[in-house]
Scaffold this motif. Structure first.
Motif, PDB file in Angstrom:
ATOM      1  N   LEU A 184       0.835  -1.195   0.000  1.00 58.00           N
ATOM      2  CA  LEU A 184       0.000   0.000   0.000  1.00 58.00           C
ATOM      3  C   LEU A 184       0.872   1.249   0.000  1.00 58.00           C
ATOM      4  CD1 LEU A 184      -2.939   1.049   0.186  1.00 58.00           C
ATOM      5  CD2 LEU A 184      -2.675   1.046   2.677  1.00 58.00           C
ATOM      6  N   ALA A 185       0.731   2.057  -1.036  1.00 58.32           N
ATOM      7  CA  ALA A 185       1.514   3.294  -1.135  1.00 58.32           C
ATOM      8  C   ALA A 185       0.867   4.418  -0.353  1.00 58.32           C
ATOM      9  CB  ALA A 185       1.669   3.702  -2.601  1.00 58.32           C
ATOM     10  N   MET A 186      -0.461   4.488  -0.390  1.00 59.58           N
ATOM     11  CA  MET A 186      -1.168   5.559   0.307  1.00 59.58           C
ATOM     12  C   MET A 186      -2.593   5.149   0.597  1.00 59.58           C
ATOM     13  SD  MET A 186      -1.833   9.528  -0.897  1.00 59.58           S
ATOM     14  CE  MET A 186      -3.292   9.161  -1.894  1.00 59.58           C
ATOM     15  N   ASN A 187      -3.058   5.508   1.784  1.00 59.93           N
ATOM     16  CA  ASN A 187      -4.460   5.346   2.157  1.00 59.93           C
ATOM     17  C   ASN A 187      -4.837   6.622   2.902  1.00 59.93           C
ATOM     18  OD1 ASN A 187      -7.027   4.462   2.786  1.00 59.93           O
ATOM     19  ND2 ASN A 187      -6.341   3.108   4.455  1.00 59.93           N
ATOM     20  N   ALA A 188      -5.124   7.679   2.141  1.00 60.99           N
ATOM     21  CA  ALA A 188      -5.256   9.012   2.725  1.00 60.99           C
ATOM     22  C   ALA A 188      -6.689   9.515   2.672  1.00 60.99           C
ATOM     23  CB  ALA A 188      -4.350  10.006   1.997  1.00 60.99           C
ATOM     24  N   ARG A 189      -7.103  10.166   3.758  1.00 64.13           N
ATOM     25  CA  ARG A 189      -8.393  10.831   3.779  1.00 64.13           C
ATOM     26  C   ARG A 189      -8.258  12.177   3.072  1.00 64.13           C
ATOM     27  NH1 ARG A 189     -11.130  11.751   9.479  1.00 64.13           N
ATOM     28  NH2 ARG A 189      -9.399  13.211   9.694  1.00 64.13           N
TER      29      ARG A 189
END
Length: 470
Positions: A366-371
């Motif tokens: 996972l590279a990014m899991n951003a709100r």
């Protein structure tokens, strides 16, 4: 004695096993802690790369502003983001003075109304733009923007390409045709003796002409700032405007014959600004009209949302810029299925609501899991798997650009129309180490496609709104 030795040996063995066990637990704990730290660092790094949250002021005056999130190369990374995203805000009765850029420009009117004037095939074209309109300005084309509405700001989102011809990978350059002290007009760069001869005016009058404007690239046209130079020009009687015009339309022709085409474009744009009554006859009706995204029927729609895409086959001016445009609206809790863009880099701007953007590295991590929330800008490199997920407390709408004007055939990894459905068979089952029946059961579990219901993965709400326009 022998019993005591045996007992002591047994105690030593048990103590050694206990120490080893505790040490093993400690090593395992340290490994977990290290893995969690690496994962957290990786996610943080992903947000730094794929969320463009650093806004820079390019222009800021009393009459408006232009702010920018920059693309460019990432240090220590192979990733390259070849586009800036700009946000233009203009007060009522204001003008973004005539200029041309070294980059292609695609405009999207997010709020309000505007008028754009630009050169098209050596003719001056003016077009009125409203909420939802898309319009393109090719690199090197002289143009201006006006907000003539009396009580409403205009907000415009624009893409600015970084190409091999751009003067800097981390910037774009404006060449202002109009100007004075701030900003300086490109005319001021000529030797004053040469320029006064070209204009057929005295050097004293030339000096006054080149130093009157000091309000910046975006200026007021009326009201409290009525004394502004541009406002004075527009308020002149037609024959007086024409008299002023005749003194400047031959700028630099004698000094630089190679600039004749550019100078002719300058003539055209000045004719419209300074002699607006004559402009009607000079507006080219061959110039393309704007394309309104909100008036377009969805390319895909189901109970969970809709999406619209605009490419060169729908709107030919996009072929010049080489960009596509899209608009997506998700209902609460829904998601765009995990997918890949095989032909383009994608940029998105959150217009309404909140949600999450998930991006995956090529190695399956996972590279990014951003709100993300209203005003946030994100980008996704070509080939990288990703998905967008709406929060559970409202709709999620985002608009964006792609780096290809050709039809973007997205490859969906999950869903009824996905690669999992197309590839299913003994080879695909073997790749996962499972049987075909089990693979079939998994791939058929999802009955929807493109936009999926996914309330369990949605992000919690966030009412904060970033200020892009002020």
């Amino acid at each position: 004695m022998g019993k005591r030795r045996t007992l002591l040996l047994l105690v030593l063995v048990l103590f050694s096993a206990l120490v080893t066990s505790v040490g093993g637990y400690e090593d395992e704990g340290r490994r977990r802690e290290r893995d969690e730290e690496e994962e957290s660092e990786q996610k943080t790094q992903g947000e730094k790369w794929f969320l463009l949250r650093h806004l820079h002021d390019v222009v800021k005056t009393d009459a408006g502003s232009m702010r920018l999130v920059k693309g460019g190369y990432r240090r220590g990374s192979f990733l390259h983001s070849p586009m800036h995203i700009g946000f233009i805000s203009m007060e009522p009765n204001s003008l973004f003075i005539p200029q041309y850029l070294d980059s292609d420009l695609v405009l999207f009117v997010h709020h309000g109304e505007a008028r754009v004037g630009h050169i098209y095939k050596d003719e001056l074209a003016e077009r009125s733009l409203k909420h939802g309109d898309v319009y393109t300005i090719p690199a090197g084309t002289a143009f201006y923007l006006e907000n003539r509405v009396k009580n409403e700001r205009v907000h415009i989102i624009c893409s600015i390409d970084i190409t091999s011809e751009t003067m800097g990978w981390h910037a774009f350059q404006s060449f202002f045709i109009g100007g004075g002290i701030y900003p300086a007009s490109v005319l001021a760069g000529f030797d004053h003796t040469t320029l006064s001869n070209a204009l057929n005016v005295s050097t004293e009058e030339l000096s006054k002409f080149l130093t009157r404007q000091s309000s910046g690239p975006i200026v007021h046209l009326s009201g409290f700032h009525h004394t502004n130079t541009w406002s004075k020009f527009l308020d002149l009687e037609p024959h007086h405007r024409l008299a002023h015009l005749k003194r400047i339309v031959n700028v630099a022709v004698e000094a630089s014959p190679k600039e004749e085409e550019t100078t002719w474009s300058l003539r055209k744009i000045l004719f419209t600004i300074l002699n607006r009554e004559d402009a009607v006859e000079r507006v080219s009706h061959k110039a393309p009209s704007a394309y309104n995204l909100y008036n377009r029927n969805p390319d895909f729609k189901n109970d969970y949302g809709w999406s619209k895409k605009l490419d060169e086959s729908d709107y030919s001016p996009l072929k010049q810029s080489g960009n596509g445009v899209y608009l997506v609206n998700l209902s609460q809790g829904s998601m765009v299925a995990p997918h890949v863009n095989p032909t383009a880099i994608e940029y998105g701007v959150v217009l309404k609501g909140t949600g999450r953007i998930q991006i995956v590295y090529p190695n399956g991590t996972l590279a990014m899991n951003a709100r993300v929330r209203e005003g946030d800008v994100f980008w996704v490199p070509r080939y990288f798997p990703f998905c967008q997920i709406a929060s559970t407390n409202g709709l999620f709408e985002f608009f964006g650009f792609t780096t290809s004007a050709r039809r973007n055939h997205q490859q969906f990894l999950v869903g009824k129309n996905s690669l999992m459905q197309s590839l299913r068979g003994p080879e695909f089952a073997a790749a996962f180490g499972i049987g075909e029946k089990r693979l079939k059961r998994i791939t058929n579990a999802q009955h929807e496609q493109v936009i999926l219901p996914s309330s369990s993965s949605a992000a919690p709400g966030d009412k904060a709104t970033r200020e892009l326009w002020n």
